[in-house]
Design an enzyme around this catalytic site. Structure first.
Site, mmCIF file in Angstrom:
data_model
loop_
_atom_site.group_PDB
_atom_site.id
_atom_site.type_symbol
_atom_site.label_atom_id
_atom_site.label_comp_id
_atom_site.label_asym_id
_atom_site.label_seq_id
_atom_site.Cartn_x
_atom_site.Cartn_y
_atom_site.Cartn_z
ATOM 1 N N ARG A 55 10.658 4.331 8.865
ATOM 2 C CA ARG A 55 11.441 3.086 8.764
ATOM 3 C C ARG A 55 10.980 2.182 7.629
ATOM 4 O O ARG A 55 11.781 1.728 6.798
ATOM 5 C CB ARG A 55 11.313 2.280 10.078
ATOM 6 C CG ARG A 55 12.210 2.709 11.181
ATOM 7 C CD ARG A 55 11.527 2.419 12.533
ATOM 8 N NE ARG A 55 10.548 3.469 12.747
ATOM 9 C CZ ARG A 55 10.825 4.589 13.394
ATOM 10 N NH1 ARG A 55 11.982 4.726 13.971
ATOM 11 N NH2 ARG A 55 9.939 5.553 13.496
ATOM 12 N N THR A 56 9.693 1.880 7.612
ATOM 13 C CA THR A 56 9.197 0.874 6.657
ATOM 14 C C THR A 56 9.321 1.392 5.233
ATOM 15 O O THR A 56 9.780 0.679 4.332
ATOM 16 C CB THR A 56 7.736 0.519 6.998
ATOM 17 O OG1 THR A 56 7.637 0.288 8.406
ATOM 18 C CG2 THR A 56 7.286 -0.710 6.242
ATOM 19 N N LYS A 83 -10.136 11.831 -5.439
ATOM 20 C CA LYS A 83 -11.182 12.229 -6.398
ATOM 21 C C LYS A 83 -12.289 11.184 -6.468
ATOM 22 O O LYS A 83 -13.131 11.222 -7.353
ATOM 23 C CB LYS A 83 -10.566 12.411 -7.787
ATOM 24 C CG LYS A 83 -9.467 13.452 -7.845
ATOM 25 C CD LYS A 83 -8.982 13.584 -9.284
ATOM 26 C CE LYS A 83 -7.517 13.866 -9.354
ATOM 27 N NZ LYS A 83 -6.956 13.623 -10.685
ATOM 28 N N ARG A 105 0.763 0.483 2.796
ATOM 29 C CA ARG A 105 0.456 0.783 4.204
ATOM 30 C C ARG A 105 -0.837 1.568 4.220
ATOM 31 O O ARG A 105 -1.014 2.518 3.438
ATOM 32 C CB ARG A 105 1.565 1.609 4.854
ATOM 33 C CG ARG A 105 1.088 2.214 6.187
ATOM 34 C CD ARG A 105 2.168 2.786 7.010
ATOM 35 N NE ARG A 105 3.049 1.749 7.511
ATOM 36 C CZ ARG A 105 3.927 1.956 8.502
ATOM 37 N NH1 ARG A 105 4.011 3.130 9.078
ATOM 38 N NH2 ARG A 105 4.704 0.992 8.910
ATOM 39 N N HIS A 133 1.627 -6.260 10.609
ATOM 40 C CA HIS A 133 2.780 -5.557 10.031
ATOM 41 C C HIS A 133 3.831 -6.658 9.831
ATOM 42 O O HIS A 133 4.796 -6.764 10.595
ATOM 43 C CB HIS A 133 3.243 -4.480 11.005
ATOM 44 C CG HIS A 133 4.234 -3.501 10.450
ATOM 45 N ND1 HIS A 133 4.895 -3.691 9.248
ATOM 46 C CD2 HIS A 133 4.692 -2.315 10.949
ATOM 47 C CE1 HIS A 133 5.716 -2.666 9.039
ATOM 48 N NE2 HIS A 133 5.597 -1.821 10.051
HETATM 49 N N1 CP Z 1 7.933 0.360 12.849
HETATM 50 C C1 CP Z 1 7.374 1.089 11.883
HETATM 51 O O1 CP Z 1 6.448 0.652 11.175
HETATM 52 O O2 CP Z 1 7.882 2.346 11.757
HETATM 53 P P1 CP Z 1 7.419 3.403 10.664
HETATM 54 O O3 CP Z 1 6.022 3.810 11.006
HETATM 55 O O4 CP Z 1 8.417 4.546 10.791
HETATM 56 O O5 CP Z 1 7.473 2.743 9.318
#
Ligand code: CP
Length: 310
Positions: A55-56, A83, A105, A133
């Protein structure tokens, strides 16, 4: 740190959150009527996903593309970190390539903040460890606001593995700032009472009491990849005691709606008839995620409010 960076929602004033939600709603409307303006044309964004995501990652890529920016996706494997390059050197290298922002992320809490201090371009947190998040918190708040026309005064029950959930933290910060009453519920090992001191939320370990009077019920996945010890006897026991079923959703208010940040484990934290049922906003959350990421990219990179959709 660049003022367009977004590493978390903790402490962000309600006005700043409302402004981002207003911009996201404007972008959503423009997208739906086919009148998006490519306000980020010629800009580029590195999407560095050092942990799995559907999603993100896709919604940041889609948001960048819809606003005319180029997204350069860097996956879990294949960077020079393997590396021995440091995180700060990787970020400085990305900046030197001329990208205008980095979305990151990472499994380690604090990485986006560390990077934001290492570079002069905006850094956007797409989820770091168990910390935050922020774009998920914003999209959850937008989904609630669109469904009810307001957030203030609503009771929102978040049920599940709060201990390991960056979503629970960011969503709680966002909803509480906007005036919701957030109740965190789940097994005592995954929702310790001490969380009530760290977050603007009530901890209620009885599921029936948590759901009673709730306008919104959000289920969270058990984050087994972050569990260093046994927090539960079994998934079957979790499902039996904490899973959101149609019958348990009746404990909430008659108009209560269901949210899940995804990914969902059907038959564990939620049953399919709830997940896919008429009270579920799961797919709207994903669509709102694109709009929120447009707003966040615009805040990070955009110039000239005249180009914003009204
Ligand atoms: N909600 C969310 O962060 O989903 P993903 O891990 O698919 O990005």
């Amino acid at each position: 740190m660049h003022p367009g960076s977004l590493v978390g929602l903790a402490g962000l004033p309600a006005g700043a959150i409302e402004r981002l939600l207003d911009r996201a709603e404007a972008w959503l409307a423009a997208w739906e009527r086919g009148s998006l303006a490519p306000v980020l044309f010629g800009r580029s964004v590195a999407l560095w996903f050092a942990e799995p995501s559907t999603r993100t990652r896709v919604s940041f890529e889609q948001a960048a593309s819809l606003l005319g920016a180029r997204a350069i996706v860097i996956g879990e494997r294949g960077t020079s970190l393997e590396k021995g390059e440091t995180l700060a050197d990787t970020a400085a290298t990305l900046q030197a390539t001329g990208v205008d922002a980095v979305v990151v992320r990472h499994a380690a809490s604090g990485v986006p903040e560390q990077l934001a201090h290492a570079v002069r371009i905006p850094v956007l947190n797409a989820g770091d460890g168990t910390h935050e998040h922020p774009t998920q918190g914003l999209l959850d708040a937008l989904t609630v606001r669109c469904a009810f026309g307001r957030v203030a005064g609503l009771r929102v029950a978040i049920v599940g593995d709060v201990l390991h959930s960056r979503v629970a933290r960011s969503t709680t910060w966002a909803l509480a700032a906007l005036g919701a009453h957030v109740v965190l519920c789940g097994p005592p090992t995954l929702v310790p009472a001490a969380l009530a001191q760290a977050l603007p939320a009530e901890v209620e370990q009885d599921l029936h009491r948590a759901l009673q009077g709730a306008d919104v019920v959000m289920a969270l996945r058990l984050q087994k990849e972050r569990m260093a010890a046994a927090y539960l006897p079994s998934e079957e026991e979790y499902r039996a005691l904490w899973g959101i079923t149609a019958e348990r959703l009746q404990w909430a208010r008659p108009h209560a709606l269901f949210l899940h940040p995804g990914p969902s484990n059907r038959g564990v934290e939620v049953e399919s008839d709830v997940h896919d049922g008429p009270r579920s906003l799961v797919r709207q959350q994903v669509r709102h995620g694109v709009a929120v990421r447009m707003a966040v990219l615009e805040r990070a990179l955009g110039e000239g409010a005249a180009a914003w959709p009204s």
